[in-house]
Write a protein that holds these residues in place. Structure first.
Motif, PDB file in Angstrom:
ATOM      1  N   UNK A  41       0.799  -1.236   0.000  1.00  0.00           N
ATOM      2  CA  UNK A  41       0.000   0.000   0.000  1.00  0.00           C
ATOM      3  C   UNK A  41       0.822   1.272   0.000  1.00  0.00           C
ATOM      4  N   UNK A  42       2.055   1.227   0.478  1.00  0.00           N
ATOM      5  CA  UNK A  42       2.887   2.431   0.541  1.00  0.00           C
ATOM      6  C   UNK A  42       4.001   2.425  -0.507  1.00  0.00           C
ATOM      7  N   UNK A  43       3.932   1.500  -1.458  1.00  0.00           N
ATOM      8  CA  UNK A  43       4.958   1.430  -2.481  1.00  0.00           C
ATOM      9  C   UNK A  43       4.828   2.528  -3.518  1.00  0.00           C
ATOM     10  N   UNK A  44       5.873   2.676  -4.303  1.00  0.00           N
ATOM     11  CA  UNK A  44       5.876   3.702  -5.352  1.00  0.00           C
ATOM     12  C   UNK A  44       4.820   3.395  -6.408  1.00  0.00           C
ATOM     13  N   UNK A  45       4.736   2.138  -6.835  1.00  0.00           N
ATOM     14  CA  UNK A  45       3.747   1.759  -7.836  1.00  0.00           C
ATOM     15  C   UNK A  45       2.324   1.968  -7.331  1.00  0.00           C
ATOM     16  N   UNK A  46       2.081   1.633  -6.072  1.00  0.00           N
ATOM     17  CA  UNK A  46       0.747   1.810  -5.497  1.00  0.00           C
ATOM     18  C   UNK A  46       0.341   3.275  -5.472  1.00  0.00           C
ATOM     19  N   UNK A  47       1.260   4.133  -5.040  1.00  0.00           N
ATOM     20  CA  UNK A  47       0.949   5.566  -4.990  1.00  0.00           C
ATOM     21  C   UNK A  47       0.737   6.143  -6.395  1.00  0.00           C
ATOM     22  N   UNK A  48       1.535   5.665  -7.351  1.00  0.00           N
ATOM     23  CA  UNK A  48       1.378   6.155  -8.720  1.00  0.00           C
ATOM     24  C   UNK A  48       0.039   5.724  -9.304  1.00  0.00           C
ATOM     25  N   UNK A  49      -0.348   4.472  -9.074  1.00  0.00           N
ATOM     26  CA  UNK A  49      -1.624   3.984  -9.598  1.00  0.00           C
ATOM     27  C   UNK A  49      -2.784   4.752  -8.981  1.00  0.00           C
ATOM     28  N   UNK A  50      -2.727   5.019  -7.678  1.00  0.00           N
ATOM     29  CA  UNK A  50      -3.812   5.746  -7.034  1.00  0.00           C
ATOM     30  C   UNK A  50      -3.883   7.191  -7.528  1.00  0.00           C
ATOM     31  N   UNK A  51      -2.743   7.801  -7.767  1.00  0.00           N
ATOM     32  CA  UNK A  51      -2.750   9.172  -8.268  1.00  0.00           C
ATOM     33  C   UNK A  51      -3.355   9.243  -9.672  1.00  0.00           C
ATOM     34  N   UNK A  52      -2.947   8.302 -10.538  1.00  0.00           N
ATOM     35  CA  UNK A  52      -3.490   8.279 -11.898  1.00  0.00           C
ATOM     36  C   UNK A  52      -4.984   7.984 -11.872  1.00  0.00           C
ATOM     37  N   UNK A  53      -5.409   7.070 -11.010  1.00  0.00           N
ATOM     38  CA  UNK A  53      -6.832   6.743 -10.933  1.00  0.00           C
ATOM     39  C   UNK A  53      -7.647   7.917 -10.419  1.00  0.00           C
ATOM     40  N   UNK A  54      -7.082   8.681  -9.501  1.00  0.00           N
ATOM     41  CA  UNK A  54      -7.789   9.857  -8.989  1.00  0.00           C
ATOM     42  C   UNK A  54      -7.964  10.896 -10.084  1.00  0.00           C
ATOM     43  N   UNK A  55      -6.940  11.087 -10.896  1.00  0.00           N
ATOM     44  CA  UNK A  55      -7.052  12.026 -12.017  1.00  0.00           C
ATOM     45  C   UNK A  55      -8.076  11.527 -13.024  1.00  0.00           C
ATOM     46  N   UNK A  56      -8.056  10.219 -13.297  1.00  0.00           N
ATOM     47  CA  UNK A  56      -8.988   9.672 -14.271  1.00  0.00           C
ATOM     48  C   UNK A  56     -10.431   9.782 -13.844  1.00  0.00           C
ATOM     49  N   UNK A  57     -10.715   9.510 -12.565  1.00  0.00           N
ATOM     50  CA  UNK A  57     -12.097   9.550 -12.105  1.00  0.00           C
ATOM     51  C   UNK A  57     -12.588  10.983 -11.928  1.00  0.00           C
ATOM     52  N   UNK A  58     -11.671  11.936 -11.778  1.00  0.00           N
ATOM     53  CA  UNK A  58     -12.061  13.339 -11.611  1.00  0.00           C
ATOM     54  C   UNK A  58     -12.289  14.040 -12.941  1.00  0.00           C
ATOM     55  N   UNK A  59     -11.817  13.465 -14.019  1.00  0.00           N
ATOM     56  CA  UNK A  59     -11.968  14.086 -15.332  1.00  0.00           C
ATOM     57  C   UNK A  59     -13.335  13.753 -15.900  1.00  0.00           C
ATOM     58  N   UNK A  60     -14.076  14.731 -16.416  1.00  0.00           N
ATOM     59  CA  UNK A  60     -15.386  14.435 -17.018  1.00  0.00           C
ATOM     60  C   UNK A  60     -15.274  13.424 -18.149  1.00  0.00           C
TER      61      UNK A  60
END
Length: 322
Positions: free
Chosen positions: A123-142
């Motif tokens: 949960x605190x790995x680099x890949x995990x943080x990157x995936x969550x950041x990208x997913x947050x951007x994706x779900x926030x975009x119309x």
């Protein structure tokens, strides 16, 4: 148990009746069908005859009862814009929407579940943080912005995929499918990805949350103490228990995908029910709008009833509390 099922089915019928009343109000107060269906030089007598033929001279309760009876039989009248039975239009457009929803659901599960497992194991790995950041951007975009960006990159810049349409289809009797042609697969790639993004992010976060909680439970600690391999612990024990809420949410989201595929179908000019509804709104085609509303309402009611009954079968406490 039978009493619980009857209660849930009774509630479902009430909701369908409420949706039917809303659709009937659209028929009655959103424009005059006689004016839309009459020719410009029609006489007053011809308009009165058409009004009588449509049953608009009957009392409101009689009209509502007749509307429900026709709706139960799948008869929603004639489209003002196309001058064709609405049931025929829905039968033509429904396969495209259902195939789009099916492709989006499979794509969301195939990508969301593995990403959820990966982000839960570390949960605190680099890949995990990157995936969550990208997913947050994706779900926030119309959705329409995501669709336009995908078109710009894959269709305009790279020219790998088409930007609109359904591609070549094959008629299988009453069903037309694009899954049996190469152009059909290429055409469905971008719209299904656009439609799946939100559900993909939801599934990923749900799997991650459930997996983290399960990996901290006592029976997982006991399995590790026995020396079971990490793959068995993660995929046979933890993931198996984490998938139950995921399947429930996925089942409920199918109705949402059908209802909210309007934007995706408009961006990609996908010839489904969503695009048909947008065109009906533009031309005030009330029968098509009412039929679409009834169909979506019926899908949501059916899915909710199935989920409630399934829960009651699994957990007897719900039957008592109900």
């Amino acid at each position: 148990m039978l009493r619980f099922i009857r209660r849930r089915l009774g509630q479902a019928v009430l909701v369908v009746l409420a949706v039917g009343l809303l659709s009937f109000v659209m028929f009655r107060f959103v424009g005059d069908p006689v004016q839309s269906m009459s020719r410009e030089d029609a006489t007053v007598q011809e308009k009165q005859e058409l009004r009588a033929a449509l049953g608009l001279d009957d009392p409101v309760p009689v009209q509502f009862a007749a509307f429900l009876m026709r709706a139960v039989q799948g008869d929603f009248g004639v489209s003002y814009r196309n001058q064709r039975p609405v049931s025929d239009l829905i039968a033509e457009r429904l396969p495209a929407t259902l195939e789009l929803v099916l492709a989006a659901t499979v794509l969301a599960l195939a990508i969301g579940i593995p990403l959820g497992v990966i982000t839960a194991i570390r949960p605190n790995g680099v890949l995990s943080n990157a995936v969550q950041a990208v997913s947050l951007i994706g779900v926030s975009t119309p959705t329409f912005v995501t669709g336009i960006m995908l078109i710009l990159f894959f269709a305009v810049t790279l020219r790998w995929l088409p930007s609109f349409g359904r591609g070549d289809t094959i008629d299988l009797g009453w069903w037309s499918t694009g899954f049996l042609t190469a152009s059909g697969w290429r055409a469905i790639a971008l719209p299904s990805l656009t439609l799946a993004l939100f559900q993909m992010t939801l599934i990923m976060r749900l799997v991650r949350t459930e997996m983290i909680e399960i990996l901290q439970s006592d029976y997982i600690r006991f399995a590790r103490a026995r020396g079971l391999p990490s793959s068995s612990i993660h995929y046979r024990l933890a993931l198996k228990n984490a998938l139950m809420p995921v399947l429930t949410i996925t089942g409920m989201q199918i109705g949402g995908l059908i209802a909210f595929a309007i934007v995706t179908e408009s961006v990609f000019q996908w010839p489904g029910m969503g695009l048909l509804f947008i065109q009906a709104v533009q031309f005030v085609d009330v029968p098509v709008m009412a039929a679409y509303l009834m169909f979506v309402g019926l899908v949501f009611v059916a899915l909710n009833a199935i989920v409630d009954i399934t829960y009651a079968l699994v957990d007897p406490r719900l039957r008592v509390q109900g």
